[in-house]
Structure formats: C-alpha cells, structure tokens
Design a protein around this motif. Sequence first.
Motif, PDB file in Angstrom:
ATOM      1  N   LEU A 156      13.824  11.517 -11.684  1.00  0.00           N
ATOM      2  CA  LEU A 156      12.448  11.530 -12.195  1.00  0.00           C
ATOM      3  C   LEU A 156      11.872  10.111 -12.234  1.00  0.00           C
ATOM      4  N   GLY A 157      12.691   9.140 -12.647  1.00  0.00           N
ATOM      5  CA  GLY A 157      12.210   7.764 -12.715  1.00  0.00           C
ATOM      6  C   GLY A 157      11.822   7.209 -11.354  1.00  0.00           C
ATOM      7  N   ASP A 158      12.531   7.626 -10.305  1.00  0.00           N
ATOM      8  CA  ASP A 158      12.164   7.190  -8.955  1.00  0.00           C
ATOM      9  C   ASP A 158      10.781   7.705  -8.580  1.00  0.00           C
ATOM     10  N   LEU A 159      10.488   8.927  -8.968  1.00  0.00           N
ATOM     11  CA  LEU A 159       9.186   9.517  -8.663  1.00  0.00           C
ATOM     12  C   LEU A 159       8.074   8.810  -9.431  1.00  0.00           C
ATOM     13  N   ILE A 160       8.314   8.522 -10.694  1.00  0.00           N
ATOM     14  CA  ILE A 160       7.304   7.866 -11.525  1.00  0.00           C
ATOM     15  C   ILE A 160       7.027   6.449 -11.028  1.00  0.00           C
ATOM     16  N   ASP A 161       8.059   5.783 -10.514  1.00  0.00           N
ATOM     17  CA  ASP A 161       7.908   4.407 -10.022  1.00  0.00           C
ATOM     18  C   ASP A 161       7.495   4.334  -8.564  1.00  0.00           C
ATOM     19  N   MET A 162       7.295   5.481  -7.911  1.00  0.00           N
ATOM     20  CA  MET A 162       6.939   5.531  -6.487  1.00  0.00           C
ATOM     21  C   MET A 162       8.025   4.916  -5.614  1.00  0.00           C
ATOM     22  N   ARG A 163       9.274   5.174  -5.977  1.00  0.00           N
ATOM     23  CA  ARG A 163      10.412   4.661  -5.218  1.00  0.00           C
ATOM     24  C   ARG A 163      11.369   5.798  -4.838  1.00  0.00           C
ATOM     25  N   SER A 164      10.812   6.941  -4.546  1.00  0.00           N
ATOM     26  CA  SER A 164      11.624   8.136  -4.303  1.00  0.00           C
ATOM     27  C   SER A 164      12.232   8.196  -2.910  1.00  0.00           C
ATOM     28  N   GLY A 165      11.662   7.463  -1.963  1.00  0.00           N
ATOM     29  CA  GLY A 165      12.081   7.585  -0.575  1.00  0.00           C
ATOM     30  C   GLY A 165      11.374   8.694   0.173  1.00  0.00           C
ATOM     31  N   ILE A 166      10.448   9.386  -0.488  1.00  0.00           N
ATOM     32  CA  ILE A 166       9.667  10.444   0.161  1.00  0.00           C
ATOM     33  C   ILE A 166       8.543   9.805   0.965  1.00  0.00           C
ATOM     34  N   ALA A 167       8.367  10.267   2.185  1.00  0.00           N
ATOM     35  CA  ALA A 167       7.307   9.741   3.046  1.00  0.00           C
ATOM     36  C   ALA A 167       5.945  10.226   2.565  1.00  0.00           C
ATOM     37  N   PHE A 168       4.930   9.387   2.758  1.00  0.00           N
ATOM     38  CA  PHE A 168       3.564   9.791   2.412  1.00  0.00           C
ATOM     39  C   PHE A 168       2.583   8.918   3.180  1.00  0.00           C
ATOM     40  N   SER A 169       1.515   9.530   3.654  1.00  0.00           N
ATOM     41  CA  SER A 169       0.455   8.794   4.346  1.00  0.00           C
ATOM     42  C   SER A 169      -0.894   9.264   3.825  1.00  0.00           C
ATOM     43  N   ASP A 170      -1.824   8.310   3.664  1.00  0.00           N
ATOM     44  CA  ASP A 170      -3.183   8.678   3.255  1.00  0.00           C
ATOM     45  C   ASP A 170      -4.109   8.824   4.456  1.00  0.00           C
ATOM     46  N   ASP A 171      -3.543   8.902   5.643  1.00  0.00           N
ATOM     47  CA  ASP A 171      -4.312   9.118   6.872  1.00  0.00           C
ATOM     48  C   ASP A 171      -5.015  10.482   6.815  1.00  0.00           C
ATOM     49  N   ILE A 172      -6.289  10.522   7.196  1.00  0.00           N
ATOM     50  CA  ILE A 172      -7.029  11.786   7.201  1.00  0.00           C
ATOM     51  C   ILE A 172      -7.652  12.046   8.576  1.00  0.00           C
ATOM     52  N   PHE A 174      -7.820  13.506  12.621  1.00  0.00           N
ATOM     53  CA  PHE A 174      -7.586  14.803  13.242  1.00  0.00           C
ATOM     54  C   PHE A 174      -6.081  14.981  13.486  1.00  0.00           C
ATOM     55  N   PRO A 175      -5.550  16.159  13.198  1.00  0.00           N
ATOM     56  CA  PRO A 175      -6.214  17.426  12.856  1.00  0.00           C
ATOM     57  C   PRO A 175      -6.392  17.684  11.365  1.00  0.00           C
ATOM     58  N   TRP A 176      -6.386  16.649  10.556  1.00  0.00           N
ATOM     59  CA  TRP A 176      -6.771  16.697   9.147  1.00  0.00           C
ATOM     60  C   TRP A 176      -5.845  17.534   8.267  1.00  0.00           C
ATOM     61  N   VAL A 177      -5.756  18.824   8.535  1.00  0.00           N
ATOM     62  CA  VAL A 177      -5.120  19.743   7.587  1.00  0.00           C
ATOM     63  C   VAL A 177      -3.621  19.538   7.466  1.00  0.00           C
ATOM     64  N   ASP A 178      -2.973  18.857   8.412  1.00  0.00           N
ATOM     65  CA  ASP A 178      -1.534  18.649   8.300  1.00  0.00           C
ATOM     66  C   ASP A 178      -1.190  17.261   7.793  1.00  0.00           C
ATOM     67  N   ARG A 179      -2.161  16.555   7.240  1.00  0.00           N
ATOM     68  CA  ARG A 179      -1.930  15.224   6.696  1.00  0.00           C
ATOM     69  C   ARG A 179      -1.535  15.323   5.225  1.00  0.00           C
ATOM     70  N   ASP A 180      -0.782  14.316   4.762  1.00  0.00           N
ATOM     71  CA  ASP A 180      -0.256  14.362   3.398  1.00  0.00           C
ATOM     72  C   ASP A 180      -1.347  14.350   2.339  1.00  0.00           C
ATOM     73  N   TYR A 181      -2.284  13.401   2.474  1.00  0.00           N
ATOM     74  CA  TYR A 181      -3.292  13.228   1.416  1.00  0.00           C
ATOM     75  C   TYR A 181      -4.114  14.495   1.178  1.00  0.00           C
ATOM     76  N   PRO A 182      -4.762  15.070   2.195  1.00  0.00           N
ATOM     77  CA  PRO A 182      -5.537  16.281   1.926  1.00  0.00           C
ATOM     78  C   PRO A 182      -4.681  17.469   1.521  1.00  0.00           C
ATOM     79  N   SER A 183      -3.424  17.508   1.988  1.00  0.00           N
ATOM     80  CA  SER A 183      -2.580  18.648   1.632  1.00  0.00           C
ATOM     81  C   SER A 183      -2.315  18.707   0.137  1.00  0.00           C
ATOM     82  N   VAL A 184      -2.378  17.556  -0.531  1.00  0.00           N
ATOM     83  CA  VAL A 184      -2.240  17.515  -1.990  1.00  0.00           C
ATOM     84  C   VAL A 184      -3.601  17.688  -2.656  1.00  0.00           C
ATOM     85  N   TYR A 185      -4.551  16.851  -2.287  1.00  0.00           N
ATOM     86  CA  TYR A 185      -5.823  16.796  -3.015  1.00  0.00           C
ATOM     87  C   TYR A 185      -6.614  18.095  -2.914  1.00  0.00           C
ATOM     88  N   TYR A 186      -6.511  18.800  -1.789  1.00  0.00           N
ATOM     89  CA  TYR A 186      -7.273  20.033  -1.593  1.00  0.00           C
ATOM     90  C   TYR A 186      -6.398  21.286  -1.636  1.00  0.00           C
TER      91      TYR A 186
END
Length: 382
Positions: A156-172, A174-186
């Motif tokens: 849990l502490g790794d997640l809170i500190d953003m050190r989990s090792g999970i990949a993430f991109s804020d790229d939005i 094309f094709p938009w819907v398979d990107r990390d950021y919108p998949s969470v926010y929407y």
Amino acid sequence: MPRHTVWVLPLSVVAFVMVFLLILAEGDVRYVLRVLTRQDSSITDVEWKQHTSVRAATAPRPWPRAAGDCPIRRSLPTQNAQSIVVIHDGMLVCEWYGNGGAPDRPAAAFSVSKTVISLLVARAVADGTIGGLDLPITRAVPELSARDARFSAIRLGDLIDMRSGIAFSDDISFPWVDRDYPSVYYATDLAGTVVRRPRIASPPGPFTYNDYAPNLVGLAYRRLTGTLLTRQPLQRLWDDLGAEHPAEWCVDDHGFPYHESGLVVTARDLARIGQLMLDGGQVAGRQVAPGAFLDRSLDPADREPVTTFAGIGVGYRNGWWILPRGDGGRDLAAMGAHGQIMVVSPSTRTVIVRMGDDYQTNIQIAATLQRLADRLASVTPG
C-alpha cells in the motif's frame, strides 16, 4: 463519382472507427462517448459526474480571523482563480473569490484528492481498521497476482508514494480509449478498470506518477472493510476537522469513487488539511492526523527530487509534493490539474490554497504561493 458516394464513404469510415474504438474499450459505449465528447478534463466536469456528499461538521469551527488588512492582498494570483485562502499562524489572514467562486462553493480539487486519500488511509491504519502500509495489495486484490505474480511485491505504501512499479502514461493521443489517463478519469466501472488494465513496468521503487495507484488503494480498503474511504471515514475526518461546509466526491456509474481526482471542496476546508501539518496533526487538542502520517510526510529523509517541472526538481511522498526552498528547506504542496494548489510552508507557518482554472503551470503557481508565504512571514510579527 456519384454524389451519394461522397457521403457513404465518410459514414462508413466513421462506423469503422467506432467499431474499432468499441473493441478497444471492450464494448463500453458510455466510456467511448465520454472520451470522444469530453476529451481533456475540465473544472466543469463536476457538473456531469455523479457524486456522493459529505455534510459539514456537526460542530463547525470557523477560522479565527487576523486583525487588520491583509498585507499581501494586492499580490494574490487572482487570474482565472475562483478562490484563494491564506492561513498564517492558524488564522485566516485573507481570502479572495471571483469567477463564480464563493466561500461556501465547493470546487473540483483534482489530484489534491490523492493527499486526502493518503490521510484517510493513515487514519485507518492508526485506528486498526486496516493493516499497515506494508500490506501487499494482492492480499486484498488477489486477481492482480493471478494476472502477473509481480503484483505481489507491491505494498500500500508503494502505491501511496507512486513507487509501485506500475506503468502509467498521461498520453491522450489516438486511439484515445486505450490510454491510461482517460481509462481512469472517464471510467464507467473504475474498480474493474484498475483490476484489468494496470501493467508492471518495474519492481517497486522507481517513481511513476500513477492514477491507477490511489484507486487500487481505495479498492483494497473496500475489500478489507466492506465500505468506501469517501463515506464514513471521510465524514469522520470532516467532523474532526470542524469543516464549515459540505463536500462531494465524484464517483463512477457504480458508485465507486475516483480516488485520484474526485474531491470537490471549499478552499477554506481544504486549508484545514494543510493546517494539520503545522499543528502536529491536532485540532483543538485532538489528534486528527496520526503521528505516523506527519512523520512520513515531513521526515527530511528520502526527499530527493523524483521529477522536474519547469526546471524545478520536486520530490513526492505520502500524497505530498516536496517543493525546494531557496534557504535549503522544503515546503509541501498538494497539486491538482488546472491550477488547484495548496502550499504548506512549515518555516513560515503558512497555508495557501488557490482553486479555479489554470493560467500557468501548477509548479509556477505553487512557486508564486511559496513567495507569497515568505513575504507574509516577513511583514507579520511573530
């Protein structure tokens, strides 16, 4: 070419693209429509997102007001702002509202929500509701290890500190819907999304700012306790703080909170979270923020920069950004999209909250608030 074929071709292309996007989105029509019609996030998203409400404290504690005029009023960064609140030595020194903002009008805090989630988790650990921050995420969400055994190393502490090792991109792009950021926010089913989508990029340790992380923390809490962090735990926090106004938390179509961005709050009440960091976690002699939360947030160890914004190296821990000061010290900041900024300056005993729409980058706004805190301390006796 016959006239009618000019129209048939574009429609067929549109149909093909829609089918392609629906396949990528696993048939989630509402999600695809949100991504296509909403595009980037906005401070007005609270008008269409569903939400749950938190009432004002049973015994509200209005901020005590400083006597005299605010010495930095003319320097407040009011451009595109809706609310600015300045707290010094535990007193409301000055506040400003415009562009539809008001003392009792909550506004979207975006990623400032992550700071509040961190505090709520710390309180849950302190009262024994859940185990400590060393708890493996797969203890609560075993489906992750079924997909990839490496998830078992994430705490849990790794997640809170953003050190989990999970990949993430804020790229939005094309094709938009398979990107990390919108998949969470929407997301229409956010809990399902954060179980299915995250991928391991590395072992825990490296910093990657990550919107999956706080939602996995929230999902773990629900699995372990049967309730949501943004319901009874948030209400209890609001009561302990003496919050003057109700707040809201945006939720998906199933009522699961957007833990990474869902808080909707007044500037006055958000400032109470910052003031905890200056008052030893106490409100009227009662411990509201656990000592472990304060130590983990304020401890000078492991404060090296993890990323750079506009040439300024910043750290991150426990839901707080760590801002360097010219004197070698450090300030804390909670920062959300579109200019939602709270700076907590221990050396000047100041909390400044600015909410509204952006006019500069978040780090530029935060640096402006730091300078205001320094100036206020220099002209205020104490």
